[in-house]
Design a protein around this motif. Structure first.
Motif: not given
Length: 106
Positions: A40, A46, A48, A50, A63-66, A68, A95-96
């Motif tokens: 992370y 920001k 993220v 991974t 990858v998860w955005w938003g 930790r 992603h997500n």
């Protein structure tokens, strides 16, 4: 825990998921494997998270955005993930992704 490539490839075949080595960019796909690493970004960046998913044929970054942290997303965890594949800097990425944690022997 040692990660055996042949065991991971057999598990992916048993689950009916696409081998990571055969995944192509911009396609929606379902992959499975074990998380080799989870990273992370720093607190000042920001959020993220991974995870590097490995299945014996290759690796892909989830990858998860938003985020930790996500409960259960740790190195050594086996899971199934689904989403659209994107080109990444070092590896392909999803992603997500939607995901399902797998218990021992699954």
């Amino acid at each position: 825990e040692q990660i055996d490539a042949a065991d991971e490839a057999r598990s992916a075949a048993r689950l009916g998921t696409t081998p990571i080595g055969e995944v192509v960019p911009r396609a929606r796909t379902t992959v499975s494997g074990v998380l080799k690493a989870v990273t992370y970004g720093p607190a000042t960046a920001k959020p993220v998270l991974t995870g590097q998913l490995y299945d014996g044929t290759g690796s892909i970054d989830l990858v998860w955005w938003g985020r930790r942290r996500i409960a259960g997303i740790t190195p050594g965890t086996h899971l199934v993930a689904e989403g659209r594949v994107a080109d990444g800097t070092h590896r392909l990425q999803i992603h997500n992704p939607a995901y399902q944690l797998l218990g021992p022997g699954q």
